[in-house]
Motif scaffolding. Structure first.
Motif, PDB file in Angstrom:
ATOM      1  N   MET A  30     -72.765 -10.068  96.378  1.00 57.34           N
ATOM      2  CA  MET A  30     -72.379 -10.609  95.076  1.00 57.34           C
ATOM      3  C   MET A  30     -70.866 -10.837  95.000  1.00 57.34           C
ATOM      4  O   MET A  30     -70.092 -10.256  95.728  1.00 57.34           O
ATOM      5  N   ARG A  31     -70.434 -11.670  94.088  1.00 60.04           N
ATOM      6  CA  ARG A  31     -69.036 -11.841  93.668  1.00 60.04           C
ATOM      7  C   ARG A  31     -68.118 -12.435  94.737  1.00 60.04           C
ATOM      8  O   ARG A  31     -68.487 -13.390  95.397  1.00 60.04           O
ATOM      9  N   GLU A  53     -79.210 -11.268 101.431  1.00 66.01           N
ATOM     10  CA  GLU A  53     -80.408 -10.426 101.419  1.00 66.01           C
ATOM     11  C   GLU A  53     -81.588 -11.058 100.672  1.00 66.01           C
ATOM     12  O   GLU A  53     -82.735 -10.670 100.884  1.00 66.01           O
ATOM     13  N   SER A  54     -81.313 -12.018  99.809  1.00 68.43           N
ATOM     14  CA  SER A  54     -82.400 -12.709  99.115  1.00 68.43           C
ATOM     15  C   SER A  54     -83.235 -13.526 100.091  1.00 68.43           C
ATOM     16  O   SER A  54     -84.354 -13.931  99.760  1.00 68.43           O
ATOM     17  N   HIS A  67     -72.835 -18.810  91.155  1.00 67.27           N
ATOM     18  CA  HIS A  67     -72.656 -17.517  90.486  1.00 67.27           C
ATOM     19  C   HIS A  67     -73.301 -16.416  91.313  1.00 67.27           C
ATOM     20  O   HIS A  67     -72.863 -15.279  91.296  1.00 67.27           O
ATOM     21  N   THR A  68     -74.420 -16.740  91.972  1.00 66.23           N
ATOM     22  CA  THR A  68     -75.170 -15.755  92.753  1.00 66.23           C
ATOM     23  C   THR A  68     -75.631 -16.408  94.051  1.00 66.23           C
ATOM     24  O   THR A  68     -75.621 -17.632  94.188  1.00 66.23           O
ATOM     25  N   MET A  69     -76.088 -15.567  94.956  1.00 65.86           N
ATOM     26  CA  MET A  69     -76.582 -16.053  96.248  1.00 65.86           C
ATOM     27  C   MET A  69     -77.822 -16.932  96.099  1.00 65.86           C
ATOM     28  O   MET A  69     -78.166 -17.652  97.011  1.00 65.86           O
ATOM     29  N   CYS A  70     -78.510 -16.843  94.943  1.00 64.31           N
ATOM     30  CA  CYS A  70     -79.727 -17.625  94.732  1.00 64.31           C
ATOM     31  C   CYS A  70     -79.499 -18.869  93.884  1.00 64.31           C
ATOM     32  O   CYS A  70     -80.459 -19.560  93.554  1.00 64.31           O
ATOM     33  N   PRO A 127     -75.260   0.017  88.194  1.00 64.85           N
ATOM     34  CA  PRO A 127     -76.501  -0.656  88.636  1.00 64.85           C
ATOM     35  C   PRO A 127     -77.171  -0.046  89.872  1.00 64.85           C
ATOM     36  O   PRO A 127     -78.391  -0.066  89.976  1.00 64.85           O
ATOM     37  N   GLY A 130     -78.478  -1.904  95.421  1.00 68.91           N
ATOM     38  CA  GLY A 130     -78.855  -3.215  95.961  1.00 68.91           C
ATOM     39  C   GLY A 130     -78.957  -3.078  97.464  1.00 68.91           C
ATOM     40  O   GLY A 130     -79.486  -2.086  97.968  1.00 68.91           O
ATOM     41  N   GLY A 131     -78.406  -4.023  98.189  1.00 71.44           N
ATOM     42  CA  GLY A 131     -78.431  -3.940  99.644  1.00 71.44           C
ATOM     43  C   GLY A 131     -77.238  -3.203 100.229  1.00 71.44           C
ATOM     44  O   GLY A 131     -77.099  -3.097 101.453  1.00 71.44           O
ATOM     45  N   PHE A 254     -64.244 -18.557  87.810  1.00 69.03           N
ATOM     46  CA  PHE A 254     -65.210 -17.577  87.285  1.00 69.03           C
ATOM     47  C   PHE A 254     -65.111 -16.259  88.047  1.00 69.03           C
ATOM     48  O   PHE A 254     -65.104 -15.183  87.456  1.00 69.03           O
ATOM     49  N   TRP A 255     -65.036 -16.331  89.369  1.00 67.17           N
ATOM     50  CA  TRP A 255     -64.933 -15.117  90.180  1.00 67.17           C
ATOM     51  C   TRP A 255     -63.497 -14.811  90.565  1.00 67.17           C
ATOM     52  O   TRP A 255     -63.172 -13.682  90.919  1.00 67.17           O
TER      53      TRP A 255
ATOM     54  N   LEU B  28     -85.394 -11.850  94.073  1.00 66.14           N
ATOM     55  CA  LEU B  28     -84.047 -11.504  93.639  1.00 66.14           C
ATOM     56  C   LEU B  28     -83.590 -12.400  92.479  1.00 66.14           C
ATOM     57  O   LEU B  28     -84.315 -12.503  91.510  1.00 66.14           O
ATOM     58  N   ILE B  54     -83.251  -5.863  93.609  1.00 64.01           N
ATOM     59  CA  ILE B  54     -82.313  -5.948  92.504  1.00 64.01           C
ATOM     60  C   ILE B  54     -83.065  -6.561  91.338  1.00 64.01           C
ATOM     61  O   ILE B  54     -83.955  -7.376  91.526  1.00 64.01           O
ATOM     62  N   ALA B  74     -83.653  -0.914  93.563  1.00 68.56           N
ATOM     63  CA  ALA B  74     -82.379  -0.740  94.248  1.00 68.56           C
ATOM     64  C   ALA B  74     -81.185  -1.004  93.348  1.00 68.56           C
ATOM     65  O   ALA B  74     -80.079  -0.513  93.612  1.00 68.56           O
ATOM     66  N   TRP B  75     -81.383  -1.773  92.290  1.00 62.76           N
ATOM     67  CA  TRP B  75     -80.244  -2.213  91.467  1.00 62.76           C
ATOM     68  C   TRP B  75     -80.814  -2.774  90.184  1.00 62.76           C
ATOM     69  O   TRP B  75     -81.756  -3.570  90.227  1.00 62.76           O
ATOM     70  N   VAL B  76     -80.271  -2.370  89.054  1.00 65.25           N
ATOM     71  CA  VAL B  76     -80.705  -2.930  87.775  1.00 65.25           C
ATOM     72  C   VAL B  76     -79.466  -3.314  86.979  1.00 65.25           C
ATOM     73  O   VAL B  76     -78.612  -2.463  86.705  1.00 65.25           O
ATOM     74  N   PHE B  87     -80.542  -0.516  80.483  1.00 66.39           N
ATOM     75  CA  PHE B  87     -80.844   0.370  81.612  1.00 66.39           C
ATOM     76  C   PHE B  87     -79.892   1.558  81.600  1.00 66.39           C
ATOM     77  O   PHE B  87     -80.311   2.717  81.685  1.00 66.39           O
ATOM     78  N   ASN B 103     -82.196  -2.063  98.835  1.00 65.85           N
ATOM     79  CA  ASN B 103     -83.062  -3.245  98.932  1.00 65.85           C
ATOM     80  C   ASN B 103     -84.021  -3.131 100.108  1.00 65.85           C
ATOM     81  O   ASN B 103     -85.190  -3.504 100.015  1.00 65.85           O
ATOM     82  N   ASN B 178     -85.563 -19.272  98.744  1.00 71.38           N
ATOM     83  CA  ASN B 178     -85.637 -17.893  99.239  1.00 71.38           C
ATOM     84  C   ASN B 178     -86.705 -17.105  98.488  1.00 71.38           C
ATOM     85  O   ASN B 178     -86.935 -17.329  97.302  1.00 71.38           O
TER      86      ASN B 178
END
Lengths: 256, 298
Positions: A30-31, A53-54, A67-70, A127, A130-131, A254-255, B28, B54, B74-76, B87, B103, B178
């Motif tokens: 992220m970021r 990781e997605s 904004h995100t990897m997806c 949070p 994550g990975g 933004f980032w 994701l 996530i 793994a992440w929220v 959360f 993950n 993905n």
């Protein structure tokens, strides 16, 4: 170039991109690393690849802000859009050269906490992994990125979300995680390396007061000459080309 | 066996009993089944165990709606803004039980479930508190090489909820872009609910079998649900509505503020069509990429 000409986060992106070598497979999360990979592959590391990781594999920058990897520009014209087990298998086999991690807390061994921190009597839930835990355990080396704030530098992290080096000076020798562990920490004021599994100061960002910056750590931070890694340098400013690219990848800041 | 045709999302979601374990948000930040998640909340289906890698917003929303007892993830949070306040507060007030994963560990747990084996080993987790502080994982030894590994136990969710681009009425599903941990989760789950941007003729599925990610015998219900993943993106259909994520972050830092948000976006709408009337953003695909023609044949 005057120091007002770029933001601290633009310098962090430039410094993070420098940690990607040509030919590397980089694990991007992220970021800021979302921008740093795009910068590296557009400049000094054209043969690097990014895995996310997605389930995304890319060999070039996205044609549009992500904004995100997806975000769809990251999926569009990727090399492969697959699943997480494909990506994590590469990581576990040892095929990922460098991974990027952030954290709310870091200690001298590069242990990172993104799960829960204490603030007085209160324990604040973050949070989580994550990975990050997977990357920290298994990447060939990791680069840690975080804003330079004294509360983030601690003697002992409240929770080891992402393991760093062993505390006996052996680095990853006497540590159960198979990867190489932390190799660099880039903050908004300086960059650090790791020697014998412990943090040392590598370079100070332009215009930053070195002594005041070091006073943010609760321990005496070693310096590059003390660990035989040459002099402490001044972190290179982002070049005009790099800034142009960063602002292409993140047009509204933004980032960055 | 094939999916039972469902009249509506409401009918399909009503088959999920309170107390179920539900794996969702599996791709994701991509194709998150927000429409199905909001329907769970509207129907008051509670005491849920949510399972995911996530979770970008959806788990936070369901926690805020009081639907959740336990989270195995793994992440929220909110990938655009960081914190998910519902959360955070629920954990700090001890209102939900959390099993912390990475993950990879959640992916392996579901893969073990899909494979029908009790656990899978990994080289991840070792040396972390995700491992040390958990009673979920066990330390083990490779019986062949003697190396230390971590054992990740299988997870078999009662339900997996997946959003996809298209599905046939029988429940054969084309999903692209993905896919995160959709595949192991669908394999591990007892029941699968699919929401799709389009329900298509079976011939469309048969024309491109390599695109088929889920087949009918795994699927319990299929519902056509255009915009079912908003504000998350869906490859080929719409972009991420990032402003929506930022506004949610700014509007849900207290339970009272969240309740107002949920009154507008969850409880205040009957269905996805009405929900989308409240969305004022151009998320359209501006540079479509059409894949090179793929030929099968005989």
């Amino acid at each position: 170039m005057a120091s007002e000409a770029y933001t601290p986060r633009e310098l962090m992106v430039s410094a993070a991109a420098d940690e990607i070598e040509d030919g590397d497979t980089a694990f991007v999360g992220m970021r800021l690393p979302l921008i740093a990979f795009q910068l590296a592959v557009s400049t000094h590391a054209p043969d690097s690849m990014a895995v996310y990781e997605s389930g995304v594999v890319r060999d070039g920058p996205a044609d549009g802000f992500i904004h995100t990897m997806c975000d769809l520009p990251n999926l569009n014209r990727a090399v492969s859009t697959t699943g997480m087990l494909d990506i994590m298998s590469r990581l576990q086999r040892g095929d990922v050269d460098v991974g990027f991690l952030g954290g709310a807390e870091v200690d001298r061994y590069g242990n990172l906490n993104t799960t829960r921190v204490r603030a007085g009597d209160r324990e604040i839930r973050l949070p989580g992994s994550g990975g990050a835990c997977d990357i920290a355990c298994m990447a060939g080396r990791t680069v840690l990125l975080m804003p330079h704030e004294s509360r983030r530098f601690v003697e002992e992290v409240n929770y080891v979300t992402s393991p760093g080096h062993a505390d006996d000076g052996s680095g990853r020798e006497n540590h159960p995680a198979p990867g190489g562990g932390p190799d660099a920490l880039v903050t908004s004021k300086a960059t650090f390396g790791f020697a014998d599994g412990k943090l040392f100061l590598r370079s100070v960002h332009p215009g930053v007061d070195r002594e005041a910056m070091l006073a943010d750590f609760p321990w005496e931070v070693r310096t590059a000459p003390e660990v035989g890694e040459g002099p402490v340098t001044t972190t290179p400013e982002p070049t005009a080309e790099e800034l142009d690219l960063i602002r292409t990848f993140d047009p509204d800041g933004f980032w960055t | 066996m094939s999916a039972e045709p469902s009249e509506s999302l409401s009918d399909a979601v009503s088959r999920i009993p309170p107390g179920s374990s539900v794996a969702t948000g599996l791709a994701l930040e991509h194709a998150i089944p927000f429409a199905a998640g909001h329907e769970l909340a509207r129907q008051g289906i509670d005491d849920l165990t949510l399972i995911g890698p996530i979770s970008d917003l959806l788990f936070d929303q369901l926690i805020g709606c009081g639907a959740v007892s336990r989270v195995r993830a793994a992440w929220v949070g909110n990938v655009s803004a960081g914190t998910g306040y519902r959360f955070r507060e629920a954990v700090e007030n001890d209102e939900i039980d959390v099993e912390n994963h990475s993950n990879f560990s959640i992916a392996l747990a579901l893969r073990a479930g899909a494979l029908g084996v009790p656990f899978l080993p990994t080289r991840s987790l070792l040396g972390s508190d995700v491992f040390a502080e958990s009673d979920c994982f066990e330390a083990g030894t490779d019986p062949f090489g003697g190396e230390e590994v971590a054992y990740v136990p299988a997870i078999e969710p009662d339900w997996a909820i997946v959003h996809a681009q298209r599905a046939s009425p029988e429940g054969d599903v084309h999903l692209w872009g993905n896919t995160g941990i959709v595949d192991p989760a669908v394999g591990a789950a007892e029941n699968v609910l699919v929401t799709a941007e389009e329900v298509v003729d079976p011939e469309t599925i048969h024309s491109d079998p390599s695109r088929t990610a889920i087949t009918r015998e795994q699927v319990s219900a299929v519902v056509e649900c255009p915009w079912g993943a908003h504000p998350s993106p869906v490859a080929g259909h719409y972009n991420r509505d990032n402003e929506y994520y930022l506004r949610y972050h700014g509007a849900t830092d207290t339970q009272a503020a969240f309740d107002e948000w949920a009154d507008e976006w969850v409880y205040g709408v009957d269905d996805r069509e009405e929900y989308m009337r409240g969305v004022d953003a151009d998320l359209s695909i501006t540079e479509p990429t059409v894949a090179a023609e793929v030929r099968y044949g005989q």
